[in-house]
Design a protein around this motif. Structure first.
Motif, mmCIF file in Angstrom:
data_model
loop_
_atom_site.group_PDB
_atom_site.id
_atom_site.type_symbol
_atom_site.label_atom_id
_atom_site.label_comp_id
_atom_site.label_asym_id
_atom_site.label_seq_id
_atom_site.Cartn_x
_atom_site.Cartn_y
_atom_site.Cartn_z
ATOM 1 N N UNK A 4 0.404 -1.026 0.419
ATOM 2 C CA UNK A 4 0.092 -0.475 -0.129
ATOM 3 C C UNK A 4 0.732 1.467 -0.078
ATOM 4 N N UNK A 5 1.871 1.253 0.616
ATOM 5 C CA UNK A 5 3.057 2.106 0.973
ATOM 6 C C UNK A 5 3.551 2.280 -0.559
ATOM 7 N N UNK A 6 4.365 1.468 -1.015
ATOM 8 C CA UNK A 6 4.726 1.675 -2.346
ATOM 9 C C UNK A 6 4.130 2.277 -3.344
ATOM 10 N N UNK A 7 2.892 1.769 -3.299
ATOM 11 C CA UNK A 7 1.541 2.302 -4.540
ATOM 12 C C UNK A 7 1.399 3.245 -4.161
ATOM 13 N N UNK A 8 1.564 3.440 -2.940
ATOM 14 C CA UNK A 8 1.239 5.515 -2.709
ATOM 15 C C UNK A 8 2.010 6.500 -3.126
ATOM 16 N N UNK A 9 3.872 6.144 -4.140
ATOM 17 C CA UNK A 9 4.435 6.739 -3.833
ATOM 18 C C UNK A 9 4.556 7.857 -5.869
ATOM 19 N N UNK A 10 4.555 8.621 -5.813
ATOM 20 C CA UNK A 10 5.039 9.140 -7.232
ATOM 21 C C UNK A 10 5.802 8.059 -7.816
ATOM 22 N N UNK A 11 5.690 8.135 -9.250
ATOM 23 C CA UNK A 11 5.174 6.950 -10.202
ATOM 24 C C UNK A 11 7.067 6.623 -10.152
ATOM 25 N N UNK A 12 7.492 7.727 -10.400
ATOM 26 C CA UNK A 12 8.817 7.736 -11.102
ATOM 27 C C UNK A 12 9.940 7.526 -9.815
ATOM 28 N N UNK A 13 9.234 7.790 -8.495
ATOM 29 C CA UNK A 13 9.780 7.158 -7.187
ATOM 30 C C UNK A 13 10.043 6.062 -6.678
ATOM 31 N N UNK A 14 8.513 5.213 -7.234
ATOM 32 C CA UNK A 14 8.758 4.324 -6.738
ATOM 33 C C UNK A 14 8.693 3.305 -7.260
ATOM 34 N N UNK A 15 9.314 3.658 -8.257
ATOM 35 C CA UNK A 15 9.855 2.710 -10.066
ATOM 36 C C UNK A 15 11.239 2.771 -9.313
ATOM 37 N N UNK A 16 11.894 3.509 -8.876
ATOM 38 C CA UNK A 16 13.729 3.808 -8.552
ATOM 39 C C UNK A 16 14.190 2.640 -6.995
ATOM 40 N N UNK A 17 12.993 3.152 -6.635
ATOM 41 C CA UNK A 17 13.010 2.410 -5.015
ATOM 42 C C UNK A 17 12.523 1.061 -5.420
ATOM 43 N N UNK A 18 11.679 0.770 -6.284
ATOM 44 C CA UNK A 18 11.329 -0.873 -6.622
ATOM 45 C C UNK A 18 12.840 -1.495 -6.665
ATOM 46 N N UNK A 19 13.649 -0.163 -8.390
ATOM 47 C CA UNK A 19 14.696 -0.782 -8.790
ATOM 48 C C UNK A 19 15.823 -1.293 -7.643
ATOM 49 N N UNK A 20 15.758 -0.492 -7.329
ATOM 50 C CA UNK A 20 17.161 -1.020 -5.728
ATOM 51 C C UNK A 20 16.797 -1.475 -4.579
ATOM 52 N N UNK A 21 15.803 -1.322 -4.264
ATOM 53 C CA UNK A 21 15.544 -2.338 -3.277
ATOM 54 C C UNK A 21 14.845 -3.828 -3.546
ATOM 55 N N UNK A 22 14.183 -3.281 -4.295
ATOM 56 C CA UNK A 22 12.918 -4.704 -5.100
ATOM 57 C C UNK A 22 13.792 -5.893 -5.882
ATOM 58 N N UNK A 23 14.727 -4.742 -6.965
ATOM 59 C CA UNK A 23 15.406 -5.816 -7.605
ATOM 60 C C UNK A 23 16.424 -5.845 -7.576
ATOM 61 N N UNK A 24 17.264 -5.284 -6.670
ATOM 62 C CA UNK A 24 18.519 -5.383 -6.225
ATOM 63 C C UNK A 24 19.434 -4.785 -7.229
ATOM 64 N N UNK A 25 19.303 -3.786 -7.990
ATOM 65 C CA UNK A 25 19.730 -2.995 -8.701
ATOM 66 C C UNK A 25 21.226 -2.161 -8.176
ATOM 67 N N UNK A 26 21.873 -1.462 -8.880
ATOM 68 C CA UNK A 26 22.924 -0.765 -7.896
ATOM 69 C C UNK A 26 22.076 0.316 -9.016
ATOM 70 N N UNK A 27 22.879 1.659 -8.400
ATOM 71 C CA UNK A 27 22.319 3.319 -8.700
ATOM 72 C C UNK A 27 22.764 2.697 -10.370
ATOM 73 N N UNK A 28 24.099 2.757 -11.133
ATOM 74 C CA UNK A 28 24.315 3.203 -12.145
ATOM 75 C C UNK A 28 23.702 2.507 -13.183
ATOM 76 N N UNK A 29 23.202 1.351 -13.009
ATOM 77 C CA UNK A 29 22.248 0.560 -13.575
ATOM 78 C C UNK A 29 20.770 1.172 -14.201
#
Length: 68
Positions: A4-29
């Motif tokens: 619920x909290x993740x879906x409440x984030x603005x789209x671009x913010x949620x996308x970056x957060x998901x890529x980093x924390x859930x997909x474990x991508x590094x900042x460069x990627x």
């Protein structure tokens, strides 16, 4: 609560957060994938983490809940 909290984030913010924390991508990627500057990406992550912490706290989750 987390979703619920993740879906409440603005789209671009949620996308970056998901890529980093859930997909474990590094900042460069993430920056390459989304065409972002590293500073902007880091700022989005900071905002996302802050908003997630605030949202989860408002829902009754405390820091100690995450540790234990």
């Amino acid at each position: 609560m987390f979703d619920w909290c993740l879906n409440a984030l603005p789209e671009s913010t949620g996308r970056v957060f998901s890529m980093r924390e859930l997909l474990e991508m590094d900042i460069t990627e993430i920056c390459q994938e989304l065409g972002l500057e590293a500073n902007h990406c880091s700022a989005l992550l900071y905002r996302a983490r802050t908003r997630m912490r605030t949202c989860l706290s408002a829902k009754g989750l405390e820091t100690n809940d995450a540790i234990g």
